[in-house]
Motif scaffolding. Sequence first.
Motif, PDB file in Angstrom:
ATOM      1  N   ALA A  81       9.286  22.898  -5.769  1.00 19.73           N
ATOM      2  CA  ALA A  81       8.661  21.713  -6.390  1.00 19.73           C
ATOM      3  C   ALA A  81       8.480  20.592  -5.371  1.00 19.73           C
ATOM      4  O   ALA A  81       7.384  20.016  -5.255  1.00 19.73           O
ATOM      5  CB  ALA A  81       9.516  21.245  -7.566  1.00 19.73           C
ATOM      6  N   ASP A  82       9.524  20.289  -4.624  1.00 18.81           N
ATOM      7  CA  ASP A  82       9.418  19.227  -3.609  1.00 18.81           C
ATOM      8  C   ASP A  82       8.419  19.609  -2.522  1.00 18.81           C
ATOM      9  O   ASP A  82       7.667  18.747  -2.017  1.00 18.81           O
ATOM     10  CB  ASP A  82      10.785  18.954  -2.988  1.00 18.81           C
ATOM     11  N   LEU A  83       8.408  20.867  -2.170  1.00 20.55           N
ATOM     12  CA  LEU A  83       7.495  21.316  -1.117  1.00 20.55           C
ATOM     13  C   LEU A  83       6.047  21.223  -1.573  1.00 20.55           C
ATOM     14  O   LEU A  83       5.153  20.871  -0.783  1.00 20.55           O
ATOM     15  CB  LEU A  83       7.845  22.759  -0.722  1.00 20.55           C
ATOM     16  N   GLN A  84       5.805  21.504  -2.842  1.00 20.87           N
ATOM     17  CA  GLN A  84       4.445  21.401  -3.371  1.00 20.87           C
ATOM     18  C   GLN A  84       3.984  19.955  -3.397  1.00 20.87           C
ATOM     19  O   GLN A  84       2.826  19.644  -3.086  1.00 20.87           O
ATOM     20  CB  GLN A  84       4.384  22.006  -4.778  1.00 20.87           C
ATOM     21  N   SER A  85       4.906  19.056  -3.713  1.00 15.03           N
ATOM     22  CA  SER A  85       4.565  17.627  -3.715  1.00 15.03           C
ATOM     23  C   SER A  85       4.201  17.163  -2.311  1.00 15.03           C
ATOM     24  O   SER A  85       3.273  16.364  -2.116  1.00 15.03           O
ATOM     25  CB  SER A  85       5.735  16.807  -4.250  1.00 15.03           C
ATOM     26  N   ARG A  86       4.920  17.691  -1.335  1.00 12.96           N
ATOM     27  CA  ARG A  86       4.629  17.328   0.050  1.00 12.96           C
ATOM     28  C   ARG A  86       3.241  17.840   0.456  1.00 12.96           C
ATOM     29  O   ARG A  86       2.486  17.161   1.163  1.00 12.96           O
ATOM     30  CB  ARG A  86       5.704  17.901   0.965  1.00 12.96           C
ATOM     31  N   ILE A  87       2.889  19.022  -0.003  1.00 10.75           N
ATOM     32  CA  ILE A  87       1.565  19.570   0.299  1.00 10.75           C
ATOM     33  C   ILE A  87       0.481  18.692  -0.320  1.00 10.75           C
ATOM     34  O   ILE A  87      -0.544  18.366   0.318  1.00 10.75           O
ATOM     35  CB  ILE A  87       1.454  21.028  -0.211  1.00 10.75           C
ATOM     36  N   ASP A  88       0.715  18.301  -1.572  1.00 11.78           N
ATOM     37  CA  ASP A  88      -0.283  17.457  -2.247  1.00 11.78           C
ATOM     38  C   ASP A  88      -0.458  16.128  -1.521  1.00 11.78           C
ATOM     39  O   ASP A  88      -1.600  15.641  -1.356  1.00 11.78           O
ATOM     40  CB  ASP A  88       0.151  17.215  -3.692  1.00 11.78           C
ATOM     41  N   ALA A  89       0.644  15.537  -1.076  1.00  9.42           N
ATOM     42  CA  ALA A  89       0.558  14.251  -0.380  1.00  9.42           C
ATOM     43  C   ALA A  89      -0.184  14.398   0.944  1.00  9.42           C
ATOM     44  O   ALA A  89      -1.030  13.552   1.305  1.00  9.42           O
ATOM     45  CB  ALA A  89       1.963  13.706  -0.145  1.00  9.42           C
ATOM     46  N   GLN A  90       0.090  15.461   1.655  1.00 13.80           N
ATOM     47  CA  GLN A  90      -0.584  15.666   2.934  1.00 13.80           C
ATOM     48  C   GLN A  90      -2.056  15.995   2.752  1.00 13.80           C
ATOM     49  O   GLN A  90      -2.911  15.591   3.566  1.00 13.80           O
ATOM     50  CB  GLN A  90       0.118  16.784   3.724  1.00 13.80           C
TER      51      GLN A  90
ATOM     52  N   ALA B 243      -3.908  14.776   0.335  1.00 14.44           N
ATOM     53  CA  ALA B 243      -4.549  13.494   0.028  1.00 14.44           C
ATOM     54  C   ALA B 243      -4.724  12.657   1.292  1.00 14.44           C
ATOM     55  O   ALA B 243      -5.779  12.015   1.494  1.00 14.44           O
ATOM     56  CB  ALA B 243      -3.719  12.738  -1.006  1.00 14.44           C
ATOM     57  N   ALA B 244      -3.714  12.657   2.150  1.00 11.21           N
ATOM     58  CA  ALA B 244      -3.808  11.906   3.400  1.00 11.21           C
ATOM     59  C   ALA B 244      -4.928  12.448   4.274  1.00 11.21           C
ATOM     60  O   ALA B 244      -5.642  11.692   4.956  1.00 11.21           O
ATOM     61  CB  ALA B 244      -2.462  11.971   4.136  1.00 11.21           C
ATOM     62  N   LEU B 245      -5.103  13.759   4.238  1.00  8.70           N
ATOM     63  CA  LEU B 245      -6.188  14.363   5.021  1.00  8.70           C
ATOM     64  C   LEU B 245      -7.556  13.935   4.482  1.00  8.70           C
ATOM     65  O   LEU B 245      -8.482  13.635   5.254  1.00  8.70           O
ATOM     66  CB  LEU B 245      -6.049  15.884   5.013  1.00  8.70           C
ATOM     67  N   GLU B 246      -7.695  13.899   3.185  1.00  3.64           N
ATOM     68  CA  GLU B 246      -8.968  13.470   2.598  1.00  3.64           C
ATOM     69  C   GLU B 246      -9.291  12.020   2.978  1.00  3.64           C
ATOM     70  O   GLU B 246     -10.445  11.680   3.310  1.00  3.64           O
ATOM     71  CB  GLU B 246      -8.901  13.607   1.077  1.00  3.64           C
ATOM     72  N   GLU B 247      -8.284  11.166   2.918  1.00  5.61           N
ATOM     73  CA  GLU B 247      -8.486   9.768   3.300  1.00  5.61           C
ATOM     74  C   GLU B 247      -8.882   9.670   4.769  1.00  5.61           C
ATOM     75  O   GLU B 247      -9.802   8.894   5.127  1.00  5.61           O
ATOM     76  CB  GLU B 247      -7.218   8.974   3.036  1.00  5.61           C
ATOM     77  N   ALA B 248      -8.202  10.426   5.628  1.00 10.94           N
ATOM     78  CA  ALA B 248      -8.512  10.382   7.063  1.00 10.94           C
ATOM     79  C   ALA B 248      -9.922  10.875   7.326  1.00 10.94           C
ATOM     80  O   ALA B 248     -10.653  10.314   8.171  1.00 10.94           O
ATOM     81  CB  ALA B 248      -7.493  11.227   7.821  1.00 10.94           C
ATOM     82  N   ARG B 249     -10.353  11.878   6.614  1.00 13.36           N
ATOM     83  CA  ARG B 249     -11.715  12.391   6.799  1.00 13.36           C
ATOM     84  C   ARG B 249     -12.760  11.366   6.330  1.00 13.36           C
ATOM     85  O   ARG B 249     -13.833  11.248   6.946  1.00 13.36           O
ATOM     86  CB  ARG B 249     -11.867  13.701   6.052  1.00 13.36           C
ATOM     87  N   ALA B 250     -12.433  10.649   5.253  1.00 15.22           N
ATOM     88  CA  ALA B 250     -13.364   9.613   4.767  1.00 15.22           C
ATOM     89  C   ALA B 250     -13.491   8.490   5.796  1.00 15.22           C
ATOM     90  O   ALA B 250     -14.612   7.997   6.071  1.00 15.22           O
ATOM     91  CB  ALA B 250     -12.877   9.061   3.424  1.00 15.22           C
ATOM     92  N   ARG B 251     -12.366   8.057   6.350  1.00 13.76           N
ATOM     93  CA  ARG B 251     -12.407   7.013   7.373  1.00 13.76           C
ATOM     94  C   ARG B 251     -13.180   7.495   8.607  1.00 13.76           C
ATOM     95  O   ARG B 251     -13.913   6.729   9.242  1.00 13.76           O
ATOM     96  CB  ARG B 251     -10.986   6.611   7.765  1.00 13.76           C
ATOM     97  N   TYR B 252     -12.996   8.778   8.904  1.00  9.23           N
ATOM     98  CA  TYR B 252     -13.697   9.320  10.075  1.00  9.23           C
ATOM     99  C   TYR B 252     -15.206   9.355   9.820  1.00  9.23           C
ATOM    100  O   TYR B 252     -16.011   9.090  10.722  1.00  9.23           O
ATOM    101  CB  TYR B 252     -13.176  10.723  10.388  1.00  9.23           C
ATOM    102  N   ALA B 253     -15.583   9.665   8.605  1.00  6.94           N
ATOM    103  CA  ALA B 253     -17.016   9.714   8.280  1.00  6.94           C
ATOM    104  C   ALA B 253     -17.657   8.342   8.472  1.00  6.94           C
ATOM    105  O   ALA B 253     -18.773   8.223   9.011  1.00  6.94           O
ATOM    106  CB  ALA B 253     -17.204  10.215   6.850  1.00  6.94           C
TER     107      ALA B 253
ATOM    108  N   GLU C 124      -4.359  16.998   9.326  1.00  6.53           N
ATOM    109  CA  GLU C 124      -4.487  18.457   9.218  1.00  6.53           C
ATOM    110  C   GLU C 124      -3.205  19.157   9.674  1.00  6.53           C
ATOM    111  O   GLU C 124      -2.756  20.134   9.045  1.00  6.53           O
ATOM    112  CB  GLU C 124      -5.678  18.923  10.051  1.00  6.53           C
ATOM    113  N   ALA C 125      -2.614  18.666  10.737  1.00  7.98           N
ATOM    114  CA  ALA C 125      -1.368  19.263  11.233  1.00  7.98           C
ATOM    115  C   ALA C 125      -0.235  19.096  10.228  1.00  7.98           C
ATOM    116  O   ALA C 125       0.557  20.024   9.979  1.00  7.98           O
ATOM    117  CB  ALA C 125      -1.000  18.644  12.573  1.00  7.98           C
TER     118      ALA C 125
END
Length: 396
Positions: A121-130, A132-142, A183-184
């Motif tokens: 459960a905790d590991l899945q939450s960490r995946i979801d957070a990462q 979301a962070a990737l999506e935000e970073a890609r938007a800023r990059y765009a 991504e990493a």
Amino acid sequence: MFFSRKKAADGSAPPRKRITKPIIAAAAAVLVVGSAIGFRATQAQKDEKKADAPVVLEFTPADVSRVEKREITRSITFSGSLAPVVQTTVKSRVAGELSKVFVKEGDSVAAGQVIAQVETADLQSRIDAQAAALEEARARYAIAEKNRLNNEALLRQKFISQNAFDTTLSVHDAAAATVRSAEAQLRIAQKAMSDATIRAPFAGIVARKLANAGEKVGIDSPLFALVDLGLMEIEAPAPASEIPSIKVGQPVRFRVDGFGNRQFEGHVERINPQADANSRAITIYVSVANRDGALKGGMFAKGEVQVDRSAPSTVIPSNAVRDEAGQTFVYTIEDGKIARRAVKLGLAEAQGGLVEVTQGLEEGLAVVSIRATGLKVGSPATVKAKAIPAAEMKKG
């Protein structure tokens, strides 16, 4: 000449004289003494004849061995414990609660088989957070990419300065780096999720279960001890003086307690290049194929390394050989008498209790193989025939 009795005055014959009892007893005594002397003389003659008769030594078939021709091997004995070559302790790669354990001691597992599971459960939450962070970073990059393209056009038209464009380019590069970092981090979270599923690294048997379901485990917490019994190894010390005779690849035979007369085989896999500081022995490592899994880790083995083999030659039991005054010899039975033969010896086979005779004996000769004392050359000797079982006598 004739004799006549004188008659008495009344004309009757004179009375006879009686033989008294003492005379009879003396005569009987003389006869008894004479008989005793005669008996003793006869018995003495018989005893003298018995003393003159030679004593024939009688040996059983188990007391005598025949000289035969066969190959003989020289070997070096060893002892040591068996251990699986492939064994490991399976550890947790992530921290969390051990939610499920699928195996126990003695279970066989295949390579890659799931053997335990850590709560995710905790590991899945960490995946979801990462994610979301990737999506935000890609938007800023765009946005940064669009700004770079616009400012690049403006720079060509001389509407903005080079410094202004360099600032835009720096923001663009930072946004790209943020994307790569996100991504990493997502990959790390996904790897942790994968590591939460504990799998067997190779096919083997669970030797120990070190954690139970419901326990909290940390990174590198031991969970299982896993062994592969397909290939075993014996670690055994050998005298340094014998090491020149031991070579990698030499065959090895050994026995293990509990298997009766079953003999296992292996070969010398490698030799330690350094002697032990205390015992001055050098460790040899014996590789053993254990296809049926009969051998287990920790079993004690006793065996020998075959270091030399002779051509077929005459051999006898080693306990038939005697040493006296610096001379090596054996007692033989030839033409019904004890004989003595000086011999020269070659290789000795410890396991079979045999020794090679290079000179002094011929094949088929009978040698005394027991440690009998008082044997004299020339004494009559015979070998007792084996008893015929009653069943065989009835068949005849």
